[in-house]
Design an enzyme around this catalytic site. Structure first.
Site, PDB file in Angstrom:
ATOM      1  N   ARG A  92       0.672  -1.446   0.039  1.00  0.00           N
ATOM      2  CA  ARG A  92      -0.215  -0.016   0.038  1.00  0.00           C
ATOM      3  C   ARG A  92       0.742   1.258   0.111  1.00  0.00           C
ATOM      4  NH1 ARG A  92      -3.528  -3.163   3.742  1.00  0.00           N
ATOM      5  NH2 ARG A  92      -5.321  -3.661   2.374  1.00  0.00           N
ATOM      6  N   LYS A 116       3.302  11.610 -11.485  1.00  0.00           N
ATOM      7  CA  LYS A 116       2.607  10.744 -12.197  1.00  0.00           C
ATOM      8  C   LYS A 116       3.362   9.334 -12.461  1.00  0.00           C
ATOM      9  CE  LYS A 116      -0.095  13.777 -15.403  1.00  0.00           C
ATOM     10  NZ  LYS A 116      -0.601  13.933 -16.877  1.00  0.00           N
ATOM     11  N   GLU A 119      10.022  17.858 -24.672  1.00  0.00           N
ATOM     12  CA  GLU A 119       9.401  18.349 -23.505  1.00  0.00           C
ATOM     13  C   GLU A 119       9.681  19.802 -22.897  1.00  0.00           C
ATOM     14  OE1 GLU A 119       6.612  17.146 -22.113  1.00  0.00           O
ATOM     15  OE2 GLU A 119       6.507  14.988 -22.677  1.00  0.00           O
ATOM     16  N   LYS A 138       7.279  23.551 -15.078  1.00  0.00           N
ATOM     17  CA  LYS A 138       6.441  22.327 -14.645  1.00  0.00           C
ATOM     18  C   LYS A 138       6.049  22.514 -13.113  1.00  0.00           C
ATOM     19  CE  LYS A 138       5.433  17.515 -15.059  1.00  0.00           C
ATOM     20  NZ  LYS A 138       5.679  16.047 -15.463  1.00  0.00           N
ATOM     21  N   GLU A 181      -4.446  17.436 -11.737  1.00  0.00           N
ATOM     22  CA  GLU A 181      -4.896  17.989 -13.140  1.00  0.00           C
ATOM     23  C   GLU A 181      -6.562  18.064 -13.175  1.00  0.00           C
ATOM     24  OE1 GLU A 181      -4.534  15.127 -17.144  1.00  0.00           O
ATOM     25  OE2 GLU A 181      -2.546  15.767 -16.054  1.00  0.00           O
ATOM     26  N   ARG A 201      -3.160  22.171 -14.796  1.00  0.00           N
ATOM     27  CA  ARG A 201      -2.155  21.144 -15.145  1.00  0.00           C
ATOM     28  C   ARG A 201      -2.312  20.499 -16.410  1.00  0.00           C
ATOM     29  NH1 ARG A 201       0.506  16.645 -11.107  1.00  0.00           N
ATOM     30  NH2 ARG A 201       1.680  15.350 -13.022  1.00  0.00           N
ATOM     31  N   ASN A 205      -0.572  19.091 -21.148  1.00  0.00           N
ATOM     32  CA  ASN A 205      -0.673  18.032 -22.078  1.00  0.00           C
ATOM     33  C   ASN A 205      -0.701  18.488 -23.569  1.00  0.00           C
ATOM     34  OD1 ASN A 205      -1.689  15.931 -20.379  1.00  0.00           O
ATOM     35  ND2 ASN A 205      -3.881  16.911 -20.427  1.00  0.00           N
ATOM     36  N   HIS A 221       0.245  16.345 -26.657  1.00  0.00           N
ATOM     37  CA  HIS A 221       0.300  14.936 -26.061  1.00  0.00           C
ATOM     38  C   HIS A 221      -0.925  13.981 -26.578  1.00  0.00           C
ATOM     39  CE1 HIS A 221       3.519  16.262 -23.627  1.00  0.00           C
ATOM     40  NE2 HIS A 221       3.568  15.053 -23.028  1.00  0.00           N
ATOM     41  N   HIS A 233       0.709  11.087 -28.066  1.00  0.00           N
ATOM     42  CA  HIS A 233       0.385   9.650 -27.490  1.00  0.00           C
ATOM     43  C   HIS A 233      -0.349   8.790 -28.433  1.00  0.00           C
ATOM     44  CE1 HIS A 233       0.501  10.658 -22.888  1.00  0.00           C
ATOM     45  NE2 HIS A 233       1.690  10.354 -23.389  1.00  0.00           N
ATOM     46  N   HIS A 251       9.164   8.734 -26.945  1.00  0.00           N
ATOM     47  CA  HIS A 251       8.207   9.582 -26.600  1.00  0.00           C
ATOM     48  C   HIS A 251       8.375  11.176 -26.898  1.00  0.00           C
ATOM     49  CE1 HIS A 251       5.132  11.365 -23.803  1.00  0.00           C
ATOM     50  NE2 HIS A 251       5.937  12.234 -23.490  1.00  0.00           N
TER      51      HIS A 251
END
Length: 348
Positions: free
Chosen positions: A108, A130, A172, A212, A222, A226, A230, A233, A237, A251
């Protein structure tokens, strides 16, 4: 607890400091096969890691999957990790994403420290909490928000990178420049990626991370601002996911292509300057080329964009710019508009 980001020139000292502030009855170090050879030898002599247990997974994003995640869990379990153990993720974004998710879910949740070794991981994957894995052919489909206790940025690792990985991370940074201000954007477009000045790159990196950090501090989960991160992206993606079925694409290259498509849409739908569009496209085309897609790929790319986790309706959801530093989130696209942007990307 609040994450601490340290741009370090004394990795041994700062790692010892970070470890001393984390519970650590056992310490584990996660690498992939590349960073196991190139980067692990840099830190294994450190006294603070004398009894650390290494865990290695296969390299490349195609292995950011359930199989690699299960292997990490098994190694933690076999190494008698407890809720008070510590995982150090030494590698690129694949390692920090997967390792962060493994740490967040084992018992956990155990503490973890990220030591990103690629420019992409330094500027993007290790900041903002993330974590996750690819699943069902989709990028980052399974994951959680959970920040590392520490992120140690040791820029000397950048000199171990080949040109493609350096350019991947720089995409990025270009995105952050577009989100920041015209001066930052212009400075990034004047950096020579063919002959990188690593001292200057370190300064640009620090400024990019601040962009960032500011966005994440305002909106950690987000819900609003935030989503600006993206930019590039939704298309990126989709292109990256398509490439996983063929020849995997780094990426940052996918994000660079996504920036072209979404800046084009920004010019059509939000009044973004066509001059700034073409200046950015020219830089990306010089250092990233163009994607290996054709019209026959459009149905699959559209399907992937509709299934993107950022989309909450039947429409495709993107982030656009009115101008540099002036962001519009949650913009909806029709399939026809998306195909028009893909046409521009292929032909620009």
């Amino acid at each position: 607890m609040e994450q601490r980001i340290i741009l370090t020139q004394q990795l041994s000292h700062d790692m010892a400091l970070a470890i001393s502030e984390c519970e650590h009855d056992h310490i584990f170090i996660l690498t992939d096969t590349c960073t196991h050879e190139a980067c692990l030898p840099v830190i294994t002599p450190f006294l603070c890691l004398k009894h650390a247990v290494p865990i290695t997974i296969p390299a490349t994003d195609s292995h950011k999957d359930l199989s690699s995640l299960t292997h990490v869990w098994e190694c933690l379990q076999q190494g008698k990790a407890t809720r008070h153990s510590l995982l150090i993720n030494l590698g690129g974004g694949m390692v920090t994403d997967l390792g962060g998710f493994a740490a967040s879910t084992f018992k956990r949740g155990i503490n973890f420290i990220n030591i990103p070794t690629t420019l992409l991981a330094m500027v993007d994957a290790s900041v903002g909490g993330k974590t996750g894995i690819n699943f069902g052919g989709l990028k980052n489909e399974i994951g959680v928000f959970n920040e590392a206790r520490f992120v140690l940025l040791y820029t000397q690792f950048l000199q171990t990178l080949d040109s493609y990985n350096l350019r991947s991370g720089y995409a990025e940074m270009l995105k952050h420049g577009l989100l920041a201000n015209e001066a930052s954007w212009s400075e990034l477009l004047h950096f020579d990626l063919a002959k990188p000045d690593f001292a200057q790159l370190g300064q640009l990196l620090a400024a990019s991370i601040q962009v960032k950090e500011h966005v994440v501090a305002v909106d950690p989960l987000e819900h609003g601002l935030r989503k600006a991160l993206n930019l590039g992206h939704t298309f990126g993606h989709a292109i990256e996911s398509l490439a996983l079925t063929r020849q995997p694409l780094l990426h940052g290259f996918a994000v660079a292509y996504g920036l072209i498509a979404e800046l084009y849409l920004s010019s059509r739908k939000a009044g973004f300057s066509t001059t700034k569009l073409h200046q950015t496209v020219s830089y990306i085309k010089e250092f990233y080329g163009t994607p290996a897609i054709d019209c026959n790929d459009y149905p699959e790319l559209l399907r992937l964009m509709h299934h993107d986790k950022k989309s909450t309706t039947d429409a495709i959801n993107v982030t656009l710019l009115n101008d540099i530093g002036d962001v519009r989130i949650d913009c909806q696209l029709t399939d026809e508009e998306a195909q028009e942007a893909l046409d521009f990307l292929r032909e620009c």
